[in-house]
Design a protein around this motif. Structure first.
Motif, PDB file in Angstrom:
ATOM      1  N   GLU A  20      -4.418   0.304  -9.498  1.00  0.00           N
ATOM      2  CA  GLU A  20      -5.374  -0.383  -9.961  1.00  0.00           C
ATOM      3  C   GLU A  20      -6.461   0.402 -10.751  1.00  0.00           C
ATOM      4  O   GLU A  20      -7.495  -0.302 -11.402  1.00  0.00           O
ATOM      5  N   ARG A  21      -6.256   1.567 -10.459  1.00  0.00           N
ATOM      6  CA  ARG A  21      -7.404   2.519 -11.428  1.00  0.00           C
ATOM      7  C   ARG A  21      -6.865   3.419 -12.392  1.00  0.00           C
ATOM      8  O   ARG A  21      -7.397   3.623 -13.312  1.00  0.00           O
ATOM      9  N   VAL A  22      -5.578   3.590 -12.416  1.00  0.00           N
ATOM     10  CA  VAL A  22      -4.858   4.450 -13.693  1.00  0.00           C
ATOM     11  C   VAL A  22      -3.734   3.684 -13.996  1.00  0.00           C
ATOM     12  O   VAL A  22      -3.094   2.960 -13.382  1.00  0.00           O
ATOM     13  N   ASP A  23      -3.345   3.875 -15.244  1.00  0.00           N
ATOM     14  CA  ASP A  23      -2.111   3.169 -15.852  1.00  0.00           C
ATOM     15  C   ASP A  23      -0.788   4.071 -16.018  1.00  0.00           C
ATOM     16  O   ASP A  23       0.138   3.479 -16.583  1.00  0.00           O
ATOM     17  N   THR A  24      -0.909   5.438 -15.622  1.00  0.00           N
ATOM     18  CA  THR A  24       0.056   6.189 -15.920  1.00  0.00           C
ATOM     19  C   THR A  24       0.777   7.013 -14.627  1.00  0.00           C
ATOM     20  O   THR A  24      -0.102   7.397 -13.628  1.00  0.00           O
ATOM     21  N   VAL A  25       1.966   7.197 -14.654  1.00  0.00           N
ATOM     22  CA  VAL A  25       2.645   8.036 -13.777  1.00  0.00           C
ATOM     23  C   VAL A  25       3.366   9.005 -14.087  1.00  0.00           C
ATOM     24  O   VAL A  25       3.836   8.920 -15.376  1.00  0.00           O
ATOM     25  N   LEU A  26       3.512   9.969 -13.408  1.00  0.00           N
ATOM     26  CA  LEU A  26       3.956  11.314 -14.130  1.00  0.00           C
ATOM     27  C   LEU A  26       5.489  11.626 -13.492  1.00  0.00           C
ATOM     28  O   LEU A  26       5.634  11.521 -12.186  1.00  0.00           O
ATOM     29  N   LEU A  27       6.457  12.033 -14.216  1.00  0.00           N
ATOM     30  CA  LEU A  27       7.677  12.230 -13.693  1.00  0.00           C
ATOM     31  C   LEU A  27       8.291  13.527 -14.051  1.00  0.00           C
ATOM     32  O   LEU A  27       8.639  13.900 -15.240  1.00  0.00           O
ATOM     33  N   PRO A  28       8.528  14.775 -13.176  1.00  0.00           N
ATOM     34  CA  PRO A  28       9.026  15.876 -13.470  1.00  0.00           C
ATOM     35  C   PRO A  28      10.631  15.488 -13.619  1.00  0.00           C
ATOM     36  O   PRO A  28      11.313  15.160 -12.647  1.00  0.00           O
ATOM     37  N   VAL A  29      11.232  16.201 -14.566  1.00  0.00           N
ATOM     38  CA  VAL A  29      12.925  16.156 -14.660  1.00  0.00           C
ATOM     39  C   VAL A  29      13.227  17.759 -14.716  1.00  0.00           C
ATOM     40  O   VAL A  29      12.849  18.282 -15.874  1.00  0.00           O
ATOM     41  N   GLY A  30      14.306  18.068 -14.154  1.00  0.00           N
ATOM     42  CA  GLY A  30      14.765  19.394 -13.977  1.00  0.00           C
ATOM     43  C   GLY A  30      16.350  19.801 -14.325  1.00  0.00           C
ATOM     44  O   GLY A  30      16.647  18.873 -14.883  1.00  0.00           O
ATOM     45  N   SER A  31      16.834  20.609 -13.560  1.00  0.00           N
ATOM     46  CA  SER A  31      18.370  20.800 -13.723  1.00  0.00           C
ATOM     47  C   SER A  31      18.327  21.774 -12.746  1.00  0.00           C
ATOM     48  O   SER A  31      17.666  22.858 -12.157  1.00  0.00           O
ATOM     49  N   ILE A  32      19.752  21.908 -12.054  1.00  0.00           N
ATOM     50  CA  ILE A  32      20.389  23.108 -11.396  1.00  0.00           C
ATOM     51  C   ILE A  32      21.360  23.510 -12.040  1.00  0.00           C
ATOM     52  O   ILE A  32      22.494  23.073 -12.110  1.00  0.00           O
ATOM     53  N   GLU A  33      21.183  24.818 -12.329  1.00  0.00           N
ATOM     54  CA  GLU A  33      22.138  25.429 -13.357  1.00  0.00           C
ATOM     55  C   GLU A  33      22.042  27.045 -13.347  1.00  0.00           C
ATOM     56  O   GLU A  33      20.790  27.539 -13.280  1.00  0.00           O
ATOM     57  N   GLN A  34      22.968  27.922 -13.773  1.00  0.00           N
ATOM     58  CA  GLN A  34      22.952  29.182 -13.791  1.00  0.00           C
ATOM     59  C   GLN A  34      21.871  29.493 -14.804  1.00  0.00           C
ATOM     60  O   GLN A  34      21.720  29.138 -15.821  1.00  0.00           O
ATOM     61  N   HIS A  35      21.045  30.839 -14.242  1.00  0.00           N
ATOM     62  CA  HIS A  35      20.238  31.033 -15.051  1.00  0.00           C
ATOM     63  C   HIS A  35      20.346  32.494 -15.045  1.00  0.00           C
ATOM     64  O   HIS A  35      19.235  33.495 -14.633  1.00  0.00           O
ATOM     65  N   GLY A  36      21.303  33.091 -15.487  1.00  0.00           N
ATOM     66  CA  GLY A  36      21.685  34.638 -15.433  1.00  0.00           C
ATOM     67  C   GLY A  36      21.788  34.990 -14.230  1.00  0.00           C
ATOM     68  O   GLY A  36      21.632  34.235 -13.158  1.00  0.00           O
ATOM     69  N   PRO A  37      21.864  36.471 -13.986  1.00  0.00           N
ATOM     70  CA  PRO A  37      22.012  36.988 -12.734  1.00  0.00           C
ATOM     71  C   PRO A  37      20.740  37.378 -11.890  1.00  0.00           C
ATOM     72  O   PRO A  37      20.781  37.922 -10.844  1.00  0.00           O
ATOM     73  N   VAL A  96      16.929   7.289 -14.349  1.00  0.00           N
ATOM     74  CA  VAL A  96      15.710   7.365 -14.919  1.00  0.00           C
ATOM     75  C   VAL A  96      15.351   5.929 -15.347  1.00  0.00           C
ATOM     76  O   VAL A  96      14.033   5.596 -15.379  1.00  0.00           O
ATOM     77  N   MET A  97      16.304   5.125 -15.759  1.00  0.00           N
ATOM     78  CA  MET A  97      15.921   3.611 -15.972  1.00  0.00           C
ATOM     79  C   MET A  97      15.350   2.931 -14.601  1.00  0.00           C
ATOM     80  O   MET A  97      14.329   2.426 -14.617  1.00  0.00           O
ATOM     81  N   ASP A  98      16.147   3.169 -13.662  1.00  0.00           N
ATOM     82  CA  ASP A  98      15.743   2.622 -12.457  1.00  0.00           C
ATOM     83  C   ASP A  98      14.382   3.207 -11.735  1.00  0.00           C
ATOM     84  O   ASP A  98      13.496   2.313 -11.493  1.00  0.00           O
ATOM     85  N   ILE A  99      14.047   4.466 -12.039  1.00  0.00           N
ATOM     86  CA  ILE A  99      12.652   4.995 -11.831  1.00  0.00           C
ATOM     87  C   ILE A  99      11.650   4.051 -12.627  1.00  0.00           C
ATOM     88  O   ILE A  99      10.584   3.764 -12.246  1.00  0.00           O
ATOM     89  N   GLY A 100      12.009   4.059 -13.877  1.00  0.00           N
ATOM     90  CA  GLY A 100      11.067   3.464 -14.690  1.00  0.00           C
ATOM     91  C   GLY A 100      10.836   1.848 -14.503  1.00  0.00           C
ATOM     92  O   GLY A 100       9.503   1.516 -14.477  1.00  0.00           O
ATOM     93  N   VAL A 101      11.809   1.076 -14.191  1.00  0.00           N
ATOM     94  CA  VAL A 101      11.667  -0.223 -13.892  1.00  0.00           C
ATOM     95  C   VAL A 101      10.762  -0.306 -12.815  1.00  0.00           C
ATOM     96  O   VAL A 101       9.905  -1.193 -12.665  1.00  0.00           O
ATOM     97  N   SER A 102      11.039   0.536 -11.658  1.00  0.00           N
ATOM     98  CA  SER A 102      10.397   0.460 -10.480  1.00  0.00           C
ATOM     99  C   SER A 102       8.746   0.911 -10.733  1.00  0.00           C
ATOM    100  O   SER A 102       7.881   0.149 -10.050  1.00  0.00           O
ATOM    101  N   VAL A 103       8.485   1.756 -11.631  1.00  0.00           N
ATOM    102  CA  VAL A 103       7.270   2.291 -11.905  1.00  0.00           C
ATOM    103  C   VAL A 103       6.305   0.981 -12.351  1.00  0.00           C
ATOM    104  O   VAL A 103       5.232   0.709 -11.948  1.00  0.00           O
ATOM    105  N   LYS A 104       7.114   0.258 -13.306  1.00  0.00           N
ATOM    106  CA  LYS A 104       6.599  -1.012 -14.174  1.00  0.00           C
ATOM    107  C   LYS A 104       6.071  -2.130 -12.955  1.00  0.00           C
ATOM    108  O   LYS A 104       5.055  -2.513 -12.998  1.00  0.00           O
ATOM    109  N   HIS A 105       7.200  -2.107 -11.997  1.00  0.00           N
ATOM    110  CA  HIS A 105       7.105  -3.028 -11.015  1.00  0.00           C
ATOM    111  C   HIS A 105       6.009  -2.737  -9.968  1.00  0.00           C
ATOM    112  O   HIS A 105       5.148  -3.741  -9.407  1.00  0.00           O
ATOM    113  N   ASN A 106       5.674  -1.482 -10.077  1.00  0.00           N
ATOM    114  CA  ASN A 106       4.402  -1.078  -9.131  1.00  0.00           C
ATOM    115  C   ASN A 106       3.056  -1.313  -9.933  1.00  0.00           C
ATOM    116  O   ASN A 106       2.043  -0.849  -9.427  1.00  0.00           O
ATOM    117  N   GLY A 107       3.035  -1.985 -11.110  1.00  0.00           N
ATOM    118  CA  GLY A 107       1.812  -2.136 -11.714  1.00  0.00           C
ATOM    119  C   GLY A 107       1.248  -0.997 -12.787  1.00  0.00           C
ATOM    120  O   GLY A 107       0.246  -1.192 -13.336  1.00  0.00           O
TER     121      GLY A 107
END
Ligand SMILES: [Zn+2]
Length: 252
Positions: A20-37, A96-107
């Motif tokens: 009820e005090r902020v209108d924005t939510v933050l979502l970090p997105v990454g990966s699990i992948e080889q990053h050299g040796p 990410v669609m499901d997360i976004g819809v839930s975020v909206k549902h939370n106001g």
């Protein structure tokens, strides 16, 4: 008062109050992948949360909450090296669609994604369009743009796109103990055609597999990396990201 930064560590009452005090939510997105040796497999996943936490610490209250990280991404181009886990595009999109819809549902009205893995950027833009159309959620995506000015200024290696000077420096700065220094070597890069080099702004789209371009899994030059450079890169990136989130996040 709200000293907690993470969605997951709040109670439902704390989260309700924050919604009820902020209108924005933050979502970090990454990966699990080889990053050299020399770099950990979860470099992108770790960094996405790291930069958001550091940026949000610089904001005044009330602060936008940070959701748990989406740890996996689209990394099929790294499957030639062990350690990589990849999603199918439709899996990431659905998640990410499901997360976004839930975020909206939370106001909340806005979702700000920090995506630390280039392979995710195209599909995330599609999700953003779909979330706006389906539920009216406004989605913002930083695909590493906040880090770009510092990178342009400080990183000198050619074609430095993966586990090279830039990423090894930032990793030395935010978790030095997980970098295997004795494995840091300059890779031999081979591009099928000069116009396919990353520095040349290729005139066409093409698919590439890491193991076709590099012998070590790194693309760039990790021998040019330093902790000091990484600290400067983070400082510039965190500050820019904090200002951008501050501009977007509306406080009621
Ligand atoms: Zn990475």
């Amino acid at each position: 008062m709200h000293k907690k930064l993470l969605w997951g560590e709040m109670t439902r009452l704390e989260l309700h109050d924050l919604s009820e005090r902020v209108d924005t939510v933050l979502l970090p997105v990454g990966s699990i992948e080889q990053h050299g040796p020399h770099l950990p497999l979860d470099t992108d996943t770790f960094d996405a949360m790291y930069i958001l936490v550091e940026a949000v610490k610089r904001l005044h209250e009330p602060r936008p909450p940070i959701l748990p990280t989406v740890p996996y991404g689209l990394s099929e181009h790294h499957m030639g090296f062990r350690g990589t886990i990849t999603l199918q595009p439709q899996t990431l999109m659905a998640l990410v669609m499901d997360i976004g819809v839930s975020v909206k549902h939370n106001g909340f009205e806005k979702l700000f994604i920090y995506n630390a893995h280039g392979g995710n950027s195209n599909i995330l833009k599609e999700v953003a369009n779909q979330l706006r159309y389906d539920v009216g959620l406004q989605v913002f995506i930083d695909n590493g743009e906040s880090m770009e000015p510092g990178k342009k200024e400080l990183v000198k290696s050619k074609n430095d796109v993966h586990a090279g000077e830039y990423e090894t420096s930032t990793c030395l700065a935010n978790r030095e103990e997980s970098v295997v220094r004795e494995n840091i070597t300059r890779p031999t890069l081979r591009f099928p055609h000069p116009s396919m080099e990353f520095d040349h702004q290729p005139p066409f789209f093409f698919t590439w597999y890491t193991h076709e371009l590099t012998d070590t899994g790194a693309i760039g030059d990790p021998t040019e990396a330093s902790k000091e450079k990484g600290e400067m890169l983070w400082e510039r990136g965190v500050e820019l990201l904090a200002r951008r989130i501050d501009q977007i996040c509306f406080r009621k």
